[in-house]
Design a protein around this motif. Structure first.
Motif, PDB file in Angstrom:
ATOM      1  N   GLU A 122       1.020  -1.252  -0.030  1.00 13.48           N
ATOM      2  CA  GLU A 122       0.024   0.071  -0.044  1.00 13.48           C
ATOM      3  C   GLU A 122       0.702   1.184   0.561  1.00 13.48           C
ATOM      4  N   VAL A 123       0.926   2.204  -0.852  1.00 10.78           N
ATOM      5  CA  VAL A 123       1.230   2.991  -1.490  1.00 10.78           C
ATOM      6  C   VAL A 123       0.688   4.255  -1.180  1.00 10.78           C
ATOM      7  N   LYS A 124       0.587   5.425  -0.143  1.00  9.83           N
ATOM      8  CA  LYS A 124       0.219   6.606  -0.231  1.00  9.83           C
ATOM      9  C   LYS A 124       0.184   7.352  -1.390  1.00  9.83           C
ATOM     10  N   PRO A 125       0.229   8.582  -1.557  1.00 11.83           N
ATOM     11  CA  PRO A 125       0.021   9.143  -2.160  1.00 11.83           C
ATOM     12  C   PRO A 125       0.908  10.548  -1.376  1.00 11.83           C
ATOM     13  N   LEU A 126       1.982  10.846  -2.381  1.00 12.74           N
ATOM     14  CA  LEU A 126       3.149  11.903  -1.035  1.00 12.74           C
ATOM     15  C   LEU A 126       2.850  12.900  -1.421  1.00 12.74           C
ATOM     16  N   ASP A 127       1.537  13.527  -2.466  1.00 10.90           N
ATOM     17  CA  ASP A 127       1.409  14.819  -1.707  1.00 10.90           C
ATOM     18  C   ASP A 127      -0.611  15.533  -2.658  1.00 10.90           C
ATOM     19  N   LEU A 128      -1.945  15.216  -1.491  1.00 16.80           N
ATOM     20  CA  LEU A 128      -3.140  14.876  -1.334  1.00 16.80           C
ATOM     21  C   LEU A 128      -3.531  16.661  -1.583  1.00 16.80           C
ATOM     22  N   SER A 129      -3.013  17.287  -1.716  1.00 20.96           N
ATOM     23  CA  SER A 129      -3.378  18.742  -1.734  1.00 20.96           C
ATOM     24  C   SER A 129      -3.168  19.059  -3.819  1.00 20.96           C
ATOM     25  N   GLY A 130      -1.979  19.298  -4.345  1.00 19.57           N
ATOM     26  CA  GLY A 130      -1.554  18.925  -5.171  1.00 19.57           C
ATOM     27  C   GLY A 130      -1.246  20.417  -6.162  1.00 19.57           C
ATOM     28  N   ILE A 131      -1.043  21.302  -4.850  1.00 16.29           N
ATOM     29  CA  ILE A 131      -1.125  22.425  -4.546  1.00 16.29           C
ATOM     30  C   ILE A 131       0.375  22.834  -5.009  1.00 16.29           C
ATOM     31  N   PRO A 132       1.791  22.226  -4.191  1.00 20.24           N
ATOM     32  CA  PRO A 132       2.861  22.376  -5.213  1.00 20.24           C
ATOM     33  C   PRO A 132       3.303  21.920  -6.637  1.00 20.24           C
ATOM     34  N   SER A 133       2.799  20.854  -6.716  1.00 20.65           N
ATOM     35  CA  SER A 133       2.834  20.441  -8.867  1.00 20.65           C
ATOM     36  C   SER A 133       2.325  22.060  -9.623  1.00 20.65           C
ATOM     37  N   VAL A 134       1.191  21.510  -9.446  1.00 21.23           N
ATOM     38  CA  VAL A 134       0.627  23.795  -9.196  1.00 21.23           C
ATOM     39  C   VAL A 134       1.514  24.696 -10.084  1.00 21.23           C
TER      40      VAL A 134
END
Length: 102
Positions: free
Chosen positions: A26-38
């Motif tokens: 089970e791998v959890k996502p690194l970034d739930l918000s997506g804000i840094p990517s955007v």
């Protein structure tokens, strides 16, 4: 002596998964918000816009002046995406929305 034909055990990952030999961690996502990517995308579009702005004379001479509008569109859509991600992240933190719902 007669040897009975023993079927070969397939070793491809799909067969191993079907037999239960492969277990996915089970791998959890690194970034739930997506804000840094955007924000990274917005910055990259801004840099591309500045570079193309300085090359605008050459782009116009080659008939490629429409290229100037591509980073403008990317920057604008990035701002819309940032607004959406911030609104979604606020709703997740307030418990009004699950992390898997979109």
């Amino acid at each position: 002596m007669t040897e009975e034909a023993v079927p070969k055990k397939r070793s491809d990952p799909t067969s191993q998964l079907a037999r239960g030999e492969l277990v996915h961690a089970e791998v959890k996502p690194l970034d739930l918000s997506g804000i840094p990517s955007v924000i990274t995308g917005i910055v990259l579009w801004a840099v591309a816009g500045v570079v193309l702005f300085f090359l605008r004379n050459r782009l116009t001479a080659d008939g490629l002046d429409w290229w100037l509008w591509v980073p403008v569109a990317g920057f604008g859509l990035g701002l819309i995406g940032l607004w959406y991600c911030k609104r979604r992240w606020t709703a997740i933190q307030a418990g009004q929305r699950s992390t898997t719902e979109d």
